[in-house]
Scaffold this active site. Structure first.
Site, mmCIF file in Angstrom:
data_model
loop_
_atom_site.group_PDB
_atom_site.id
_atom_site.type_symbol
_atom_site.label_atom_id
_atom_site.label_comp_id
_atom_site.label_asym_id
_atom_site.label_seq_id
_atom_site.Cartn_x
_atom_site.Cartn_y
_atom_site.Cartn_z
ATOM 1 N N ASP A 1 0.971 -0.985 0.101
ATOM 2 C CA ASP A 1 -0.007 0.015 -0.070
ATOM 3 C C ASP A 1 0.912 1.214 -0.108
ATOM 4 O OD1 ASP A 1 -1.430 2.181 0.594
ATOM 5 O OD2 ASP A 1 -2.911 1.299 1.980
ATOM 6 N N LYS B 1 2.903 12.204 -16.217
ATOM 7 C CA LYS B 1 2.101 13.485 -16.283
ATOM 8 C C LYS B 1 0.598 13.132 -15.762
ATOM 9 C CE LYS B 1 -0.579 14.666 -19.836
ATOM 10 N NZ LYS B 1 -1.685 13.924 -20.595
ATOM 11 N N HIS C 1 5.086 11.772 -23.113
ATOM 12 C CA HIS C 1 5.312 10.246 -24.026
ATOM 13 C C HIS C 1 5.401 11.043 -25.533
ATOM 14 C CE1 HIS C 1 0.687 10.561 -24.668
ATOM 15 N NE2 HIS C 1 1.119 9.879 -25.806
ATOM 16 N N ASP D 1 -4.743 18.731 -20.485
ATOM 17 C CA ASP D 1 -4.230 17.184 -20.859
ATOM 18 C C ASP D 1 -3.362 17.327 -22.181
ATOM 19 O OD1 ASP D 1 -4.762 14.553 -20.473
ATOM 20 O OD2 ASP D 1 -6.048 14.574 -22.488
ATOM 21 N N HIS E 1 2.223 18.089 -24.355
ATOM 22 C CA HIS E 1 2.604 17.425 -25.683
ATOM 23 C C HIS E 1 2.584 18.577 -26.774
ATOM 24 C CE1 HIS E 1 1.370 13.952 -23.675
ATOM 25 N NE2 HIS E 1 0.367 13.881 -23.837
ATOM 26 N N LYS F 1 -10.723 16.457 -28.673
ATOM 27 C CA LYS F 1 -11.299 15.244 -28.697
ATOM 28 C C LYS F 1 -12.568 15.137 -29.724
ATOM 29 C CE LYS F 1 -9.184 13.627 -24.941
ATOM 30 N NZ LYS F 1 -7.684 13.796 -25.140
ATOM 31 N N LYS G 1 -7.872 10.906 -36.275
ATOM 32 C CA LYS G 1 -6.745 10.610 -35.378
ATOM 33 C C LYS G 1 -5.553 11.127 -36.096
ATOM 34 C CE LYS G 1 -3.507 8.342 -32.078
ATOM 35 N NZ LYS G 1 -3.663 9.366 -31.125
#
Ligand SMILES: NC(=O)C1=CN([C@@H]2O[C@H](COP(=O)(O)OP(=O)(O)OC[C@H]3O[C@@H](n4cnc5c(N)ncnc54)[C@H](OP(=O)(O)O)[C@@H]3O)[C@@H](O)[C@H]2O)C=CC1
Ligand SMILES: O=C1O[C@H](COP(=O)(O)O)[C@@H](O)[C@H](O)[C@H]1O
Length: 489
Positions: A92, A147, A177, A234, A239, A339, A344
């Site tokens: 934990d 992140k 990433h 986000d 990025h 989004k 994509k």
């Protein structure tokens, strides 16, 4: 036989090994490193979670992740080698004494301990304390941190301070990433290994730059996290600003971590602040309503699973960014990400300036400017739009815009494009920080982003609607039209 690697074997300790990121990305990426024989022979992978398992049970969890998330059939031989590296500890993360169990499986003498925090940031501090408490922090111990680092500048400082109580900056590997993506890395090569770009990369030659990161997915069951973050925190804070800084930075003296990070930081510091006085001209925020993506009907943001019907969180952002330095004076960088867009696709389009004079005006009234298109994902490649003469004997010369198209999959036929996490985990084990974000970069990015978030709060305007499957609110098109420009689609 392991390939020759310059790194010492590691204990790669995966905190949160049963979470979404670990199962979907990290475990398959480690398997790929095993397949490519890039893990040192004695490297161990230690899974940490709070469920009671014996090692056999944990191996089963890992095998299931591979079966579910690997994009190719599992090679049984590779899997066997990979499973043989595993250890498991039930911990934990908020209980200090639990970390003593980790001390029983790692070996600080002969292996470098690389701790990957694939957990909510709220436990990062507790993990650092637990590791220290168990005597697991020495000069070589590293931490890899996911992140988001905070929700704003202040909260990011709190997290970074907490980690810094136990680790020096050269032991901290902050993940973005996108920096592990093959094509993002290729930006360095394109810019600094090709004189045709190196010498034409400034306000003299470039009119403007567009960076689009379109996602066709929605919030994918992550509404709780996402609604608190929004597309600005986000995607833009990390990025998009990382891509922007690699594109805009001055040539680093070499490819060492600090040379690159020093140059990126200068760009982040030169971003012109956007305030309540110009936020409505320079930014557009949107939220998707129901629509169709790839022929499938999809719900609006407020109808997604777990949604709160009153949220004002943005799922789309476009921004005109000005960089206040010598190289980029007068050259806007337009950023756009959302989004539930039609496709994509992550793409950079560099629009070169028009020529000062057209000698072909009798046959071609206006000469279109050259464009460099860098496709980061998918269909990775580089495209240049050029004018050419149409072959023929006619009295007048006919001109046509044509493309030089370098597709990575056609050119590098036998080379697999590695997932970003494969590269980043390997680099963390190798001890190379070039592809990780330094604290001052995170803070400079937050300082700029906080200004916009603050301006949005003050303006009290709700995000503009856009239908899922569209390219965002019409205001985003209008933002460029004001500057006599349009988005490339
Ligand atoms: N998922 C993604 O695509 C991305 C994730 N990230 C970041 O990666 C990190 C992990 O995300 P994700 O995998 O989605 O999150 P999850 O919630 O799926 O996984 C987190 C894991 O941490 C474990 N955990 C949390 N608290 C404790 C504790 N006190 N003791 C032991 N285990 C604990 C959870 O265990 P339990 O199940 O028992 O609660 C869970 O397995 C986050 O920082 C996230 O922001 C970043 C980019 C993309
Ligand atoms: O970090 C994140 O990135 C993904 C997009 O990553 P990509 O590699 O698929 O382009 C995004 O969907 C997610 O919301 C965000 O947290």
């Amino acid at each position: 036989m392991a390939k020759s690697l310059s790194h010492k074997p590691c204990d790669l300790v995966l905190f949160g090994t049963k979470g979404d990121l670990a199962r979907r990305k990290l475990i398959p990426s480690l398997y790929q490193l095993e397949r490519a024989q890039l893990l040192a022979e004695d490297t161990k992978i230690v899974g940490i979670a709070r469920d009671k398992h014996d090692l056999k049970g944990y191996k089963k969890v890992v095998s299931e992740s591979l079966k579910e998330f690997l994009k190719e059939p599992v090679d049984k031989e590779v899997e066997k080698r990979f499973l043989a590296r595993l250890e498991y500890c039930k911990v934990d993360m908020t209980v200090k004494d639990d970390y003593l169990k980790i001390a029983d499986v790692v070996d600080l003498e002969s292996r470098t301990m690389v701790n990957y925090f694939s957990t909510p940031p709220s436990v990062f501090g507790a993990i650092c304390e637990g590791l220290s408490h168990a005597g697991l922090v020495n000069e070589e111990t590293r931490v890899v941190v996911e992140k988001p680092i905070g929700h704003c500048l202040e909260s990011s400082k709190v997290i970074n301070d907490k980690i810094a109580e136990h680790f020096n900056e050269n032991q901290i590997y902050r993940i973005d990433h996108y920096l592990g993506k093959e094509t993002v890395l290729n930006l360095l090569v394109l810019r600094f290994a090709n004189a045709i770009f190196t010498n034409n990369w400034d306000h003299e030659c470039i009119d403007h730059v567009q960076i689009s990161v379109a996602e066709s997915v929605g919030v994918e069951g992550r509404w709780g996290y996402y609604d608190d973050a929004g597309q600005m925190r986000d995607m833009v804070q990390n990025h998009l600003l990382q891509i922007l800084s690699l594109l805009a930075m001055e040539p680093p003296v070499d490819v060492s971590a600090d040379s690159i990070r020093n140059e990126k930081l200068k760009v982040l510091k030169a971003l012109r602040p956007i305030t309540v006085d110009d936020a409505s001209e320079k930014t557009v925020r949107g939220q998707y309503t129901k629509g169709f993506v790839n022929g499938q009907q999809v719900p609006g943001y407020l109808e997604e699973e777990g949604a709160n019907t009153e949220s004002d969180t943005e799922t789309f952002v476009s921004i005109r960014v000005d960089i206040d330095n010598w190289r980029w004076a007068g050259v806007p960088f337009y950023l756009r990400t959302g989004k539930r867009m039609p496709i994509k696709g992550t793409e950079i389009v560099v629009h070169f300036k028009e020529l000062p004079h057209n000698i072909f005006k009798e046959t071609y009234k206006t000469l279109p400017a050259n464009k460099l298109i860098i496709r980061l994902q998918p269909h990775e490649g580089v495209e240049i739009h050029l004018m050419n003469k149409v072959p023929g004997l006619g009295e007048k010369m006919e001109l046509q815009q044509t493309k030089l198209d370098l597709s990575f999959s056609d050119t590098f036929k036998n080379d697999r494009i590695a997932d970003a996490y494969e590269r980043l985990m390997l680099e963390a084990m190798l001890g190379n920080q070039s592809l990780f974000v330094r604290r001052d970069e995170v803070e400079a990015a937050w300082a700029w982003v906080d200004g916009i978030l603050d301006a949005w709060d003050k303006s009290n305007e709700s995000p503009k609607d856009y239908s899922a499957g569209s390219w965002g609110p019409v205001a985003s098109i209008a933002m460029l039209a004001k500057d006599d420009r349009e988005w490339d689609e």
